[in-house]
Design a protein around this motif. Structure first.
Motif, PDB file in Angstrom:
ATOM      1  N   LEU A   4       0.834  -1.197   0.000  1.00 32.58           N
ATOM      2  CA  LEU A   4       0.000   0.000   0.000  1.00 32.58           C
ATOM      3  C   LEU A   4       0.870   1.248   0.000  1.00 32.58           C
ATOM      4  O   LEU A   4       1.936   1.291   0.623  1.00 32.58           O
ATOM      5  CB  LEU A   4      -0.896   0.015   1.235  1.00 32.58           C
ATOM      6  CG  LEU A   4      -2.127  -0.896   1.240  1.00 32.58           C
ATOM      7  CD1 LEU A   4      -2.786  -0.860   2.609  1.00 32.58           C
ATOM      8  CD2 LEU A   4      -3.109  -0.477   0.163  1.00 32.58           C
ATOM      9  N   TRP A   8      -2.069   5.810   2.089  1.00 31.97           N
ATOM     10  CA  TRP A   8      -3.135   4.875   2.472  1.00 31.97           C
ATOM     11  C   TRP A   8      -2.821   4.221   3.813  1.00 31.97           C
ATOM     12  O   TRP A   8      -3.721   3.978   4.625  1.00 31.97           O
ATOM     13  CB  TRP A   8      -3.325   3.814   1.395  1.00 31.97           C
ATOM     14  CG  TRP A   8      -3.996   4.344   0.168  1.00 31.97           C
ATOM     15  CD1 TRP A   8      -3.457   4.445  -1.082  1.00 31.97           C
ATOM     16  CD2 TRP A   8      -5.337   4.850   0.073  1.00 31.97           C
ATOM     17  NE1 TRP A   8      -4.364   4.996  -1.951  1.00 31.97           N
ATOM     18  CE2 TRP A   8      -5.529   5.254  -1.277  1.00 31.97           C
ATOM     19  CE3 TRP A   8      -6.378   5.025   0.990  1.00 31.97           C
ATOM     20  CZ2 TRP A   8      -6.726   5.800  -1.727  1.00 31.97           C
ATOM     21  CZ3 TRP A   8      -7.581   5.575   0.550  1.00 31.97           C
ATOM     22  CH2 TRP A   8      -7.741   5.950  -0.788  1.00 31.97           C
ATOM     23  N   GLN A   9      -1.548   3.921   4.056  1.00 33.26           N
ATOM     24  CA  GLN A   9      -1.153   3.384   5.353  1.00 33.26           C
ATOM     25  C   GLN A   9      -1.459   4.380   6.472  1.00 33.26           C
ATOM     26  O   GLN A   9      -1.931   4.000   7.551  1.00 33.26           O
ATOM     27  CB  GLN A   9       0.341   3.053   5.353  1.00 33.26           C
ATOM     28  CG  GLN A   9       0.738   1.940   4.389  1.00 33.26           C
ATOM     29  CD  GLN A   9       2.236   1.684   4.417  1.00 33.26           C
ATOM     30  OE1 GLN A   9       2.862   1.725   5.462  1.00 33.26           O
ATOM     31  NE2 GLN A   9       2.823   1.429   3.253  1.00 33.26           N
ATOM     32  N   ILE A  12      -5.179   4.480   7.089  1.00 32.23           N
ATOM     33  CA  ILE A  12      -5.581   3.304   7.871  1.00 32.23           C
ATOM     34  C   ILE A  12      -5.182   3.470   9.337  1.00 32.23           C
ATOM     35  O   ILE A  12      -5.953   3.166  10.248  1.00 32.23           O
ATOM     36  CB  ILE A  12      -4.944   2.024   7.278  1.00 32.23           C
ATOM     37  CG1 ILE A  12      -5.563   1.708   5.905  1.00 32.23           C
ATOM     38  CG2 ILE A  12      -5.131   0.843   8.228  1.00 32.23           C
ATOM     39  CD1 ILE A  12      -4.859   0.603   5.152  1.00 32.23           C
ATOM     40  N   VAL A  15      -7.539   5.980  11.022  1.00 31.91           N
ATOM     41  CA  VAL A  15      -8.872   5.398  11.223  1.00 31.91           C
ATOM     42  C   VAL A  15      -8.856   4.412  12.390  1.00 31.91           C
ATOM     43  O   VAL A  15      -9.736   4.426  13.258  1.00 31.91           O
ATOM     44  CB  VAL A  15      -9.372   4.705   9.938  1.00 31.91           C
ATOM     45  CG1 VAL A  15     -10.636   3.894  10.220  1.00 31.91           C
ATOM     46  CG2 VAL A  15      -9.654   5.738   8.849  1.00 31.91           C
ATOM     47  N   LEU A  16      -7.816   3.553  12.416  1.00 29.10           N
ATOM     48  CA  LEU A  16      -7.702   2.584  13.515  1.00 29.10           C
ATOM     49  C   LEU A  16      -7.495   3.299  14.860  1.00 29.10           C
ATOM     50  O   LEU A  16      -8.017   2.865  15.886  1.00 29.10           O
ATOM     51  CB  LEU A  16      -6.541   1.624  13.255  1.00 29.10           C
ATOM     52  CG  LEU A  16      -6.737   0.625  12.106  1.00 29.10           C
ATOM     53  CD1 LEU A  16      -5.476  -0.216  11.916  1.00 29.10           C
ATOM     54  CD2 LEU A  16      -7.947  -0.277  12.368  1.00 29.10           C
ATOM     55  N   PRO A 248       2.370   5.727   9.945  1.00 28.84           N
ATOM     56  CA  PRO A 248       1.114   4.997  10.222  1.00 28.84           C
ATOM     57  C   PRO A 248       0.998   4.546  11.680  1.00 28.84           C
ATOM     58  O   PRO A 248      -0.057   4.707  12.296  1.00 28.84           O
ATOM     59  CB  PRO A 248       1.201   3.792   9.276  1.00 28.84           C
ATOM     60  CG  PRO A 248       2.036   4.268   8.140  1.00 28.84           C
ATOM     61  CD  PRO A 248       3.056   5.170   8.765  1.00 28.84           C
TER      62      PRO A 248
END
Length: 483
Positions: A4, A8-9, A12, A15-16, A248
């Motif tokens: 990815l 995008w990482q 993610i 969001v997490l 990330p």
């Protein structure tokens, strides 16, 4: 499985982080999140702050020195810097007007804002900063119990901190004169300015002074210095790159910690946080859209009458699309140069000089976003910034844009500088992190469009603009694809 992309990482991870904060808030694990996860977010902020000051210093020196010999550049160099300065200041002004009119931070729940305000006062007292608007909630007995709930300090410690802050503010006000802000820009000791995050304007002043001085010494003397400065700047850019590779994980910890601290075990407060972010995002998008669809076409209409409104966007389409996808003015620079040369008809003599400087010093979209972000964060913490403090934002954002690297997320590093210039908590960048990536893509489009606009205006003034309205802007790109 294809790896990815980093953005995008990061998405993610954030969001997490938010989901974990919601979960820990719902089941009463906020204390665990704050004690064992949030510290990694603090490490992330510290790494960015570690890199920010030297990166700004060497980027400014490199950008100013890159102008070249002022005697040979003459009129075009002065016009270029003036044009970039004007558009940048105007962009910051647009951002400040919009954020003050809309007031996105004021649309949050009042109780949440009061908690934010108390947290700000506790932080400011612990860091030795003055309370910005002179109001101190910690002195009000009815807020003392709320303060005790969101901090480990005792009632007596909170009262002592409050009184201490007031005394320092009063003493400072008595000693300062009307020109004190101007005096504060010029450092007595450059190394002291480097060591104190609150003196970032002094570092910027030194960088500008040093870079300008390099222009007035013989090339054989200045060239080795410029090469060293350029190499050091590349090292710090690589440091940013390495930190962002771990972003990330850091973003997960950062978001989990910030949301948990603001929400505690009351999940309803999280809703208010994202309600505020939606209004903040709308304010930034409106400002960026105004620059792209009104300001830049208007400048073309005023100074370059023969380029139509639609013709301007057709000509710049490839560069704007790439800018949006890469979030990097530097990565987009080759395409920007081709669009400006082939589609707008600007002579290569102008593009090879004006556009590379623009990719370094002209950050209209970034400055607009920084102005909106700082005032929004102040509003959601119930801090009323004065006109003078907002003018400081204009000055700092404009000067910091010179040192803002033309790479993704560099604007976030510069935002730390702007926050600290007005005595606000740099860790607040975590609040706007969830929406930063998409806004970063949009503001890069503004940066690139601003570069092209200024370049075309300079070319027109130099008689080196030859636009062909009948030419298909996609023709050269189609030929390259076939080749």
């Amino acid at each position: 499985m294809k790896k990815l992309a980093l953005h995008w990482q990061i998405i993610i991870g954030l969001v997490l982080g938010i989901l974990w904060a919601l979960l820990s808030s719902a089941i009463g694990w906020s204390s665990f999140t704050i004690d064992w996860i949030a510290p990694f977010g603090t490490i992330f902020i510290n790494l960015l702050k570690l890199i920010a000051v030297p990166l700004v210093l060497f980027s400014i020196i490199n950008g100013v020195a890159g102008i070249g010999d002022p005697a040979s550049l003459g009129r075009m160099g002065g016009k270029t810097l003036l044009a970039y300065l004007i558009t940048t200041v105007f962009a910051v002004a647009v951002g400040l007007v919009l954020v003050n009119l809309i007031g996105p931070g004021k649309l949050m729940d009042q109780e949440s804002r009061i908690d934010n305000r108390i947290s700000y006062e506790i932080w400011a007292n612990s860091q030795g900063y003055q309370i910005k608007d002179g109001i101190n909630y910690l002195q009000d007995p009815k807020f003392m119990e709320r303060a005790k709930k969101i901090t480990d300090l005792s009632r007596a410690e909170l009262q002592d901190a409050s009184v201490s802050s007031k005394l320092e503010t009063a003493d400072s006000a008595k000693q300062s004169g009307p020109l004190q802000p101007l005096v504060d820009i010029v450092p007595q000791n450059f190394f002291s300015a480097l060591a104190d995050n609150g003196l970032m304007l002094q570092v910027i002043f030194f960088g500008l002074f040093f870079g300008i001085s390099l222009l007035f010494i013989p090339n054989e003397k200045s060239k080795p210095v410029i090469e060293v400065v350029d190499s050091i700047m590349e090292v710090f850019l690589k440091m940013v790159d390495l930190v962002m590779k771990a972003a990330p994980f850091f973003v997960f910890a950062l978001l989990a910690g910030v949301v948990s601290k603001m929400a505690g075990d009351d999940i309803s407060k999280v809703v208010e946080i994202f309600k505020g972010l939606s209004w903040y995002s709308l304010t930034v998008v409106l400002g960026l859209a105004f620059m792209i669809f009104v300001v830049y076409p208007a400048l073309f209409k005023i100074f370059i009458k023969k380029v139509s409104y639609t013709g301007f966007f057709k000509a710049m389409g490839p560069a704007q699309t790439l800018a949006f996808s890469t979030s990097s003015s530097a990565a987009t620079l080759p395409v920007t140069m081709e669009c400006v040369e082939d589609n707008l008809g600007v002579d290569k003599k102008v593009t090879s000089f004006v556009l590379p400087i623009g990719a370094t010093v002209n950050m209209d979209g970034t400055c607009l976003y920084q102005a909106v972000a700082v005032v929004f964060l102040a509003q959601m913490h119930m801090i009323d910034l004065t006109l003078g403090q907002q003018l400081t934002i204009v000055l700092t954002a404009t000067l910091a844009s010179i040192g803002s690297a033309a790479v993704p997320s560099a604007g976030l590093v510069m935002l730390i500088i702007v926050l600290e210039s007005v005595g606000l908590n740099p860790a607040w960048i975590a609040i706007i992190f969830p929406v930063d990536r998409i806004l970063d893509m949009m503001r890069t489009v503004v940066n690139v469009t601003g570069d092209a606009t200024v370049c075309s205006i300079i070319a027109k003034g130099e008689g080196l603009f030859n636009y062909n309205a009948d030419k298909d802007p996609n023709e050269d790109w189609k030929l390259k694809e076939k080749a």
